[in-house]
Structure formats: structure tokens, C-alpha cells
Design a protein around this motif. Structure first.
Motif, short mmCIF file in Angstrom:
data_model
loop_
_atom_site.label_atom_id
_atom_site.label_comp_id
_atom_site.label_asym_id
_atom_site.label_seq_id
_atom_site.Cartn_x
_atom_site.Cartn_y
_atom_site.Cartn_z
N LEU A 1 0.81 -1.22 0.00
CA LEU A 1 0.00 0.00 0.00
C LEU A 1 0.84 1.27 0.00
CD1 LEU A 1 -2.74 -1.02 2.60
CD2 LEU A 1 -2.77 -1.30 0.11
N ASP A 2 2.14 1.13 -0.25
CA ASP A 2 3.03 2.28 -0.12
C ASP A 2 3.63 2.75 -1.44
OD1 ASP A 2 2.64 2.24 2.65
OD2 ASP A 2 4.24 0.77 2.93
N GLY A 3 3.03 2.35 -2.56
CA GLY A 3 3.57 2.74 -3.85
C GLY A 3 3.60 4.25 -4.06
N GLU A 4 2.51 4.93 -3.65
CA GLU A 4 2.47 6.38 -3.82
C GLU A 4 3.58 7.05 -2.99
OE1 GLU A 4 -2.04 5.23 -3.54
OE2 GLU A 4 -0.12 4.50 -2.77
N ALA A 5 3.72 6.59 -1.75
CA ALA A 5 4.73 7.20 -0.87
C ALA A 5 6.15 6.96 -1.40
CB ALA A 5 4.59 6.64 0.55
N ARG A 6 6.41 5.77 -1.95
CA ARG A 6 7.74 5.51 -2.49
C ARG A 6 8.06 6.47 -3.62
NH1 ARG A 6 6.29 0.09 -1.94
NH2 ARG A 6 5.84 -0.09 -4.16
N LEU A 7 7.09 6.72 -4.49
CA LEU A 7 7.32 7.63 -5.61
C LEU A 7 7.62 9.04 -5.09
CD1 LEU A 7 7.36 8.54 -8.55
CD2 LEU A 7 4.86 8.76 -8.43
N ILE A 8 6.78 9.54 -4.18
CA ILE A 8 6.97 10.89 -3.67
C ILE A 8 8.30 11.00 -2.94
CG2 ILE A 8 6.02 12.65 -2.14
CD1 ILE A 8 4.41 11.99 -4.77
N ASP A 9 8.64 10.00 -2.16
CA ASP A 9 9.91 10.00 -1.43
C ASP A 9 11.09 10.10 -2.39
OD1 ASP A 9 11.62 9.65 0.90
OD2 ASP A 9 11.92 7.59 0.24
N ALA A 10 11.00 9.41 -3.52
CA ALA A 10 12.09 9.42 -4.49
C ALA A 10 12.25 10.77 -5.20
CB ALA A 10 11.88 8.33 -5.53
N MET A 11 11.20 11.59 -5.16
CA MET A 11 11.23 12.87 -5.87
C MET A 11 11.80 14.01 -5.03
SD MET A 11 7.44 12.69 -7.64
CE MET A 11 7.57 14.27 -8.47
N LEU A 12 12.07 13.76 -3.74
CA LEU A 12 12.40 14.84 -2.82
C LEU A 12 13.59 14.50 -1.95
CD1 LEU A 12 8.77 15.51 -1.55
CD2 LEU A 12 10.11 17.09 -2.96
N PRO A 13 14.33 15.51 -1.50
CA PRO A 13 15.35 15.26 -0.48
C PRO A 13 14.68 14.98 0.87
CG PRO A 13 15.24 17.61 -1.00
CD PRO A 13 14.34 16.91 -1.97
N ARG A 14 15.41 14.30 1.73
CA ARG A 14 14.89 13.96 3.04
C ARG A 14 14.55 15.24 3.80
NH1 ARG A 14 13.31 10.35 2.44
NH2 ARG A 14 15.03 8.92 2.15
N GLY A 15 13.44 15.22 4.54
CA GLY A 15 13.04 16.37 5.34
C GLY A 15 12.24 17.40 4.57
#
Length: 203
Positions: A35-49
Motif C-alpha cells: 500500500l506504499d507505492g504512492e509514498a515511495r514515488l513521492i519519497d524518491a522525488m524529494l530530499p529527506r526532510g
């Protein structure tokens, strides 16, 4: 006068609708569904924090995972039942009741690096408010920020109208995909994920 959203209309017709929605995803996770596909994509688009607005956050499935990955997340949803579930599951995060067609954030808070809007939220808005919602997303982003919006193409919001509304709101359409794992969008699939950009100001 505030318009009733289509989600609210469904909940009025079926008072157990929100709870059923929550339980459906709880069951899927218990069965081992990813259920975390959307979050993985968004996470990959941004620096941490990075600062993220989870627009139509529901029970916190996307925003909660993004917070767990180290981002600063504000979740907004008009459904108090869904928000209560988000707060229970992720009590350390910032969850707020609000209508996406009306700003619930102060000017000082309107500095998001990205707006994510998953789960067919755009199809459940009050009729006629989608352009205002997109304009609101644009206004909440920093220069160079992005909005990532996923929605079924057969749910009443025509993809071409959506793109026209996004352009009118000031966005660029940087990419269209048929899934959250970025498969090509041929134009005749039943789902679209749009990556929209807010242009950086000229130096």
C-alpha cells in the motif's frame, strides 16, 4: 456558501462509508498488500526532510508513510472519521480537518515542496470546485515545487479537462503516467498520475 463534496454526499447516504473505507485498507495491509507505492514515488522525488501537503489524506496511508521516511507532512481532509484514523495511526504528525477548495493554511505555512493528492480525491470534490482546488495547490508550493495527483479517468473528471484546469492554475504538466510506478500513459487507460510543476521565479 460551502458546497457539499461528493464524498460527503456518499457518507450522508451511507453513514458507514468512511469506516468501510478504513477497514478495506486495513484488511489489505493485513493480507500483505503493498500500500506504499504512492509514498515511495513521492519519497524518491524529494530530499529527506521535505515539506509535503497530503491533500485529501484520508486515514493517513500516504502521508503517514512519508512522515515515517523523514518528511514534514501536513495532512488535510474534510472527513473527521478518516482524520481520526490518521491521528490514531500516526499521532506524531499534523492532521487537519479542512475543505481543499478553501485554504486552511496560513501564508507562513504555504511553503510546501510538494503536494500529493492520491486516492481519487479529485473525483470526490464538490462539483465545480476542481479548478479552485488546483489553484490552491499551486499557491501553496514553493517556486519549483510540484504537485502529484492520481485519479481514475472514468470518475467524472475528464483527463483533458483536468490538464486544462491545471494549466489555467499556473502549472506545467511535466509528466502523465498510468500508475504510481510510472508506467506510460497512452491516453486510454482508466487511471492517470499527473506530475505538475510550479515554475521557479526568474532570477
Amino acid at each position: 456558501m460551502r458546497k457539499e463534496t461528493l464524498w460527503e454526499a456518499q457518507c450522508k447516504e451511507n453513514p458507514g462509508h468512511s469506516r468501510s473505507y478504513i477497514e478495506r485498507f486495513e484488511s489489505l495491509r493485513a493480507e500483505g498488500a503493498d500500500l506504499d507505492g504512492e509514498a515511495r514515488l513521492i519519497d524518491a522525488m524529494l530530499p529527506r526532510g521535505s515539506k509535503i501537503l497530503d491533500a485529501g489524506c484520508g486515514p493517513g496511508r500516504v502521508g503517514g508513510e512519508l512522515g515515517r521516511r523523514g518528511h514534514q507532512v501536513v495532512g488535510v481532509d474534510a472527513d473527521p472519521v478518516l482524520l481520526a484514523a490518521a491521528k490514531a495511526a500516526f499521532p506524531e504528525q499534523d492532521w487537519r480537518v479542512g475543505d481543499l477548495s478553501e485554504s486552511t493554511l496560513s501564508a507562513e505555512e504555504a511553503t510546501f515542496d510538494l503536494v500529493v493528492c492520491a486516492g481519487n480525491v479529485m473525483a470526490f470534490l464538490a462539483p465545480g470546485t476542481a479548478p479552485a482546488v488546483l489553484q490552491g495547490f499551486h499557491s501553496l508550493l514553493v517556486d519549483g515545487g510540484r504537485a502529484v495527483i492520481g485519479c481514475g479517468t472514468d470518475r467524472g473528471y475528464d483527463p483533458e479537462v483536468f490538464q486544462s484546469d491545471a494549466l489555467a492554475a499556473g502549472f506545467t504538466v511535466d509528466g502523465l503516467f498510468s500508475s504510481w510506478d510510472l508506467r506510460p500513459y497512452p491516453g486510454d487507460t482508466n487511471f492517470v498520475v499527473a506530475v505538475l510543476g510550479r515554475a521557479a521565479s526568474a532570477a
